[in-house]
Write an enzyme that holds these catalytic residues in place. Sequence first.
Site, PDB file in Angstrom:
ATOM      1  N   ASP A  46      17.293  -5.254  23.304  1.00  8.98           N
ATOM      2  CA  ASP A  46      18.573  -5.020  23.968  1.00  8.98           C
ATOM      3  C   ASP A  46      18.582  -3.701  24.738  1.00  8.98           C
ATOM      4  O   ASP A  46      17.770  -2.800  24.487  1.00  8.98           O
ATOM      5  CB  ASP A  46      19.710  -4.976  22.941  1.00  8.98           C
ATOM      6  CG  ASP A  46      20.011  -6.334  22.336  1.00  8.98           C
ATOM      7  OD1 ASP A  46      19.264  -7.293  22.617  1.00  8.98           O
ATOM      8  OD2 ASP A  46      20.980  -6.424  21.573  1.00  8.98           O
ATOM      9  N   HIS A 191      15.468  -2.537  20.272  1.00  8.17           N
ATOM     10  CA  HIS A 191      16.022  -1.902  21.483  1.00  8.17           C
ATOM     11  C   HIS A 191      14.907  -1.185  22.247  1.00  8.17           C
ATOM     12  O   HIS A 191      14.144  -0.420  21.648  1.00  8.17           O
ATOM     13  CB  HIS A 191      17.120  -0.902  21.109  1.00  8.17           C
ATOM     14  CG  HIS A 191      18.273  -1.529  20.382  1.00  8.17           C
ATOM     15  ND1 HIS A 191      18.217  -1.838  19.032  1.00  8.17           N
ATOM     16  CD2 HIS A 191      19.505  -1.919  20.824  1.00  8.17           C
ATOM     17  CE1 HIS A 191      19.371  -2.384  18.670  1.00  8.17           C
ATOM     18  NE2 HIS A 191      20.166  -2.448  19.726  1.00  8.17           N
TER      19      HIS A 191
END
Length: 428
Positions: A46, A191
């Site tokens: 993400d 991430h």
Amino acid sequence: MKERLLFTLVLIIGIYMIVPWIATRIFAIGVFRKGKLSSQVALTFDDGPDPAYTPVLLDLLRRHGAKATFFVLGSKAERYPDLIERIHRDGHQIGIHNYSHKSNWFMSPWTVRRKQADRSADIVASITGTKPVVYRPPWGVLNVFDLFLLKSYTVVLWSVMPKDWRSRVGRTKLKSRLLSRIREGSVVLLHDSGDTFGADADAPGYMLNALDEVLASMKQRGLEPVRVDELLNSSLKHRLGLFKRVLVNAWMAWERCFVKLFHLKLVDIGNPLVKLRVREYQGRQSIVLPDGEQIRKGDLVAEMHLDNYTLFRLGIDSRSSVQLATQLIRRTRMLMPEISKLLLTDPQYQHVKGLYGITMIHRGSKQLGFTVFDLPNGWFARMTRTYLRLLLYVVHPNGKERLKEKTNLLEPKIVAISKNELKIRYIA
């Protein structure tokens, strides 16, 4: 009057925010968060793309032959189109994570749909020629209207969240979390950028260091890193009926209770096939092993238990009981040095005479050094036979048919190996 207004406000907030949170995060209604019946794992990233970390991540994934899904921010896709193009060119899936990293709870549903999701999808499509079809809301939260207005996307959450956005987690702890939590069908949240609210700017560096080792371990465990759409398609292809799902879930709940009740110890977090416990041998007949070791009633043994969840996952991809047995032998062989080390060095196993188990999947165990014995006739043998056949029915997706195949080969047997033989084969 004020109380009524306050109640109305609370009710509106509850319906707009809390109801979809419960529906999606607890009951997985309208979202995809875990694969079913697959040896595949979906790695997802993400908040990118990030010019510092995303290229390094892409190099890492290419080196390991891994595929992943990137949930990108539309604003960053505009700034770094070359990175978006490379993600696409490398064969990874691109999903949407809003145009900016704002919570859907604090935006109107039409803003979420038009200015966040669709706007970002159009930006990615203009770069790659392919419009994204998967969507993950920031922080994994949806408002109630998103469940209806975002129907053109598959909303993807996760089943493993190691909290890699914090630098203090570090490489070692992050690696441990990933290895202990990743299972077949997991959707892993990571991430590749640390510049969003609540994240540490240098956190992705620790994630990359940990991921390098985790990917190597996943390969040893037979886990394949794939895109979300691949995991989703595999899950749909292997979907179980309602009765079988209920039965499997009930059996796995019993498995968890059994592990806690009898204090079974996992041999290797990265390969969770085998658990051990120390117990007294209760057989009526002594076990005489080829090296002269005898296990008599009352002697301590390390009793071996195969993890039913792992058996279930392996059974999904097995075309026959023979293939399942082959996979079990391969995985057990990888664990034998660690099992031997435990029995020879851990004080808990100081007085055990050897490794012992009862199983129907015993073909090939001799090549690992085990001796196979018939289970003495009697009520215990009958109960064990019934239990293990029920287990095979549960853990294999086609268990009913498997039980009809060569039933004479599905007889439970005792397998045992002495501590000295373990030392000779796997330590010396």
